[in-house]
Write a protein that holds these residues in place. Structure first.
Motif: not given
Length: 698
Positions: A55-75
């Protein structure tokens, strides 16, 4: 893995094919904001965390939609035996369960064909949405990153994403240049079912050609539980003479293994590659002591991207996946039913050059799959589903503080059943549907640290094949299911609104959501008990099934989600963070006022993280309130409080980086039964357990 910062940023930008198709960007995830030195659940490689590309096709860090990313040690530290359980407890996310091996994510109370499961942005066909006892054929150890999008922003993946999208991402097709060799090895032992799990991955390249190889294996024993397998209420219904399992869940063991190979050619402005992965599983059905499920999946994928183009489009991306899936349900050594699903999905996305103030992308998606169920539980006819869709999104940065986004999708869905000599499906006819979805989103920065974001969307979903054509016994849920061949499209208006705070180590988000459905397709018990031939039988008959039909009703879902993290102490190398996560979903049938089934209750998780150099510790307490809002024919679930502890230690041996951990789960040995589980009254979650694990990267 030893990769420089440029490569990490490039991988994050290029990894997910979702990034051109969602209306709005997403809120910072809990794990995204953590530093490796601070916290055992941080991203690897220091403070540089991957960009959330979904949901970030334009490389903008001002994000809108509710979402979660899980990666690295957290995953790594959350990994369990199923995808659903691995993600359970994230904001708005719960899980179906059918014993420890089976769990499919639920988002905001919606599951099945209302949640779109993707691998690297395209479908990998299986049978997990048809029945709760069908596992998702993905091994959490091989997943590099999971991105979860909730609410209206997911609609550009079609009506089947009306509840949300879960995209698992790996690097089986390398998307950037690799020089030399690197890799990773994971191993763990323990848990309530004494899981023995391991995975290994090696990648290499010469700067142009790159390759990837991975393999995994997981084997488990029966699940240990605090007491009786059947709940108090269920044992009262069983009667005094019933033989009740105690201390473990019968037939809850299993094993799965597999691996993948992939290769790609990379250049300065793109890549093209191909991969194959295979998956094998054999696990027991916790509802039927003598039934085993044997599963096999082959998946071939092709992906390519070209950037910095001349002309109207600056970037093109193509993703393709073909899947051949089969699983057999084996009763006392005899195959009773064979489920097959094979087909492809292709997606082309094109980012156009700026049109006045607008930046955006358009695309086309094509898919076709054939599903069949042959044998004793021929629940549905062999059905071919074809889907053709067009989608697009646009974004307008009105000011530095105010951004708007808009997107739409049109899709044509065709269902073509074949009776194949089965009289139950002789009357099934072809159905065609045209579905339209659209959404608007906005973000406004109130101050440098405070922002408000909102989305509203309209979505149409074509009925799934089982909602149309089901006509057979479904032992996994104890029902004889009857579809509605005249069912119409499911239609929903959805909205969410969130307030966010982001200041250094302190981050938080609180949001509300609402969805209102016309023609929400759900099951209704007719009150009749029938046998496998849909013939009425008296109460008490062995193997009697509840007859249920699919019917469209008006329904609504609403709730609240909270995600926050605060640095409460910092002195020298000592750091302490406190996190609070909570969610609540209310769902009801508006025609009758009855609650909808399998909705998680109010949940809250309080966690404290301590970091001191290479040492880390996390204490986590989750409380779920009792769920009394259940349909008349369901049993309520009791509240529970679960306590967990994790201790981590990071160290280096030569050129290798190591993470060692000890994880204690359900340390108070609670009898935990998820309200979202169809087998909650016969198969609780695991009791007190300890797991030890090690991960090394080189």
């Amino acid at each position: 893995m030893k990769r420089n910062q440029h490569r990490k940023r490039a991988r994050a930008r290029q990894l997910s094919p979702l990034y051109l198709t969602l209306l709005t960007a997403v809120a910072h995830a809990q794990s995204q904001n953590q530093n490796t030195a601070d916290n055992p659940t941080a991203a690897p490689g220091g403070s540089l965390a991957p960009v959330f590309v979904t949901a970030n096709p334009l490389g903008d860090s001002n994000l809108i939609s509710p979402a979660t990313a899980l990666y690295g040690d957290a995953l790594t530290l959350r990994q369990t035996n199923s995808l659903g359980e691995t993600l359970n407890g994230l904001p708005g996310v719960s899980t179906t369960t059918y014993g420890p091996m089976v769990g499919r994510p639920i988002i905001r109370g919606m599951d099945g064909d209302r949640i779109r499961l993707l691998q690297n942005g395209v479908a990998a066909w299986d049978a997990s949405s048809l029945s709760y006892d069908h596992a998702v054929p993905q091994e959490p150890l091989t997943i590099e990153r999971v991105e979860i999008v909730r609410g209206p922003a997911a609609l550009l993946y079609g009506g089947n994403a009306i509840g949300g999208v879960v995209n698992t991402i790996d690097n089986r097709i390398p998307r950037e240049a690799i020089k030399g060799i690197d890799g990773a090895v994971d191993a763990s032992y323990g848990g309530a079912n004494n899981a023995r799990a391991g995975a290994a991955m090696v990648e290499g390249g010469n700067g142009q050609f790159a390759f990837h190889v991975d393999a995994f294996d997981r084997e488990t024993s029966k699940e240990r539980i605090p007491g009786f397998a059947h709940s108090d209420r269920q044992r009262a219904l069983d009667g005094p003479d019933a033989d009740e399992a105690y201390g473990s869940i019968p037939n809850s063991d299993g094993r799965w293994h597999g691996g993948a190979v992939g290769s790609s050619y990379t250049w300065a402005d793109g890549y093209a590659g191909l991969s194959y992965n295979g998956y094998e599983a054999n696990y027991g059905s916790v509802a039927e002591d003598d039934v085993r499920l044997r599963m096999h999946q082959d998946h071939v994928a092709f992906a390519s991207e070209v950037r910095n183009l001349n002309g109207p489009f600056s970037q093109l991306k193509f993703d393709f996946g073909y899947t051949d899936y089969e699983h057999k349900e084996i009763d006392n050594g005899v195959t009773g039913t064979t489920f097959r699903n094979h087909g492809y999905e292709a997606r082309i996305e094109a980012r156009h050059r700026k049109l006045g103030p607008l930046e955006g992308a358009i695309g086309i998606q094509l898919s076709q799959n054939t599903f069949s169920a042959l044998g004793d539980e021929a629940l549905v006819p062999t059905t071919q589903t074809t889907n053709v869709a067009l989608f697009g999104l646009e974004e307008w940065n009105v000011t530095d503080a105010f951004k708007l986004s808009a997107g739409a999708r049109y899709e044509h869905v065709k269902q073509e059943p074949t009776a194949a000599g089965n009289d139950r499906f002789a009357s099934a006819t072809d159905r065609d549907f045209n579905a339209i979805s659209a959404s608007l989103g906005a973000l406004y920065k109130l101050t440098p640290v405070w922002a408000v974001a909102g989305n509203v969307g309209y979505t149409e979903r074509a009925p799934a094949l089982y909602e149309l054509y089901a006509n057979g016994p479904h032992d996994a849920t104890g029902q004889y299911l009857i579809g509605n061949p005249d069912a119409q499209k499911e239609k929903a208006v959805s909205a969410d609104l969130s307030l966010r705070f982001d200041s250094g180590h302190n981050k938080g988000s609180v949001g509300v959501f609402y969805s209102r459905f016309r023609n929400y397709l759900t099951e209704f018990n007719t009150g009749r008990l029938v046998n496998d031939d849909d013939e009425v039988v008296p109460a008490g008959t062995d193997d009697a099934l509840n007859e249920a039909v699919y019917r469209g009703v008006r329904a609504e879902f609403y709730g609240i989600e909270l995600d926050s993290k605060w640095r409460v102490f910092e002195k020298g190398a000592h750091e302490v963070d406190v996190s609070l996560i909570g969610d609540y979903t209310h769902a009801r049938n508006m025609d009758t006022g009855q609650p909808l089934p399998r909705i998680s209750p109010l949940r809250a998780t309080l966690a404290v993280d301590y970091g001191y150099g290479p040492f880390g510790a996390r204490a986590e307490m989750e409380h779920a309130w009792a769920q009394h809002r259940v349909p008349e024919d369901d049993l309520p679930t009791a509240s529970y409080t679960r306590l967990g502890l994790i201790f981590t230690y990071k160290f280096h041996v030569g050129a290798t980086n190591w993470l060692a951990y000890v994880r204690g789960d359900n340390l108070t040995n609670q009898d935990i039964r998820y309200a979202s589980s169809v087998v909650r009254d016969i198969a609780p979650e695991g009791g007190r357990s300890v797991m030890v694990g090690m991960r090394t990267t080189f």
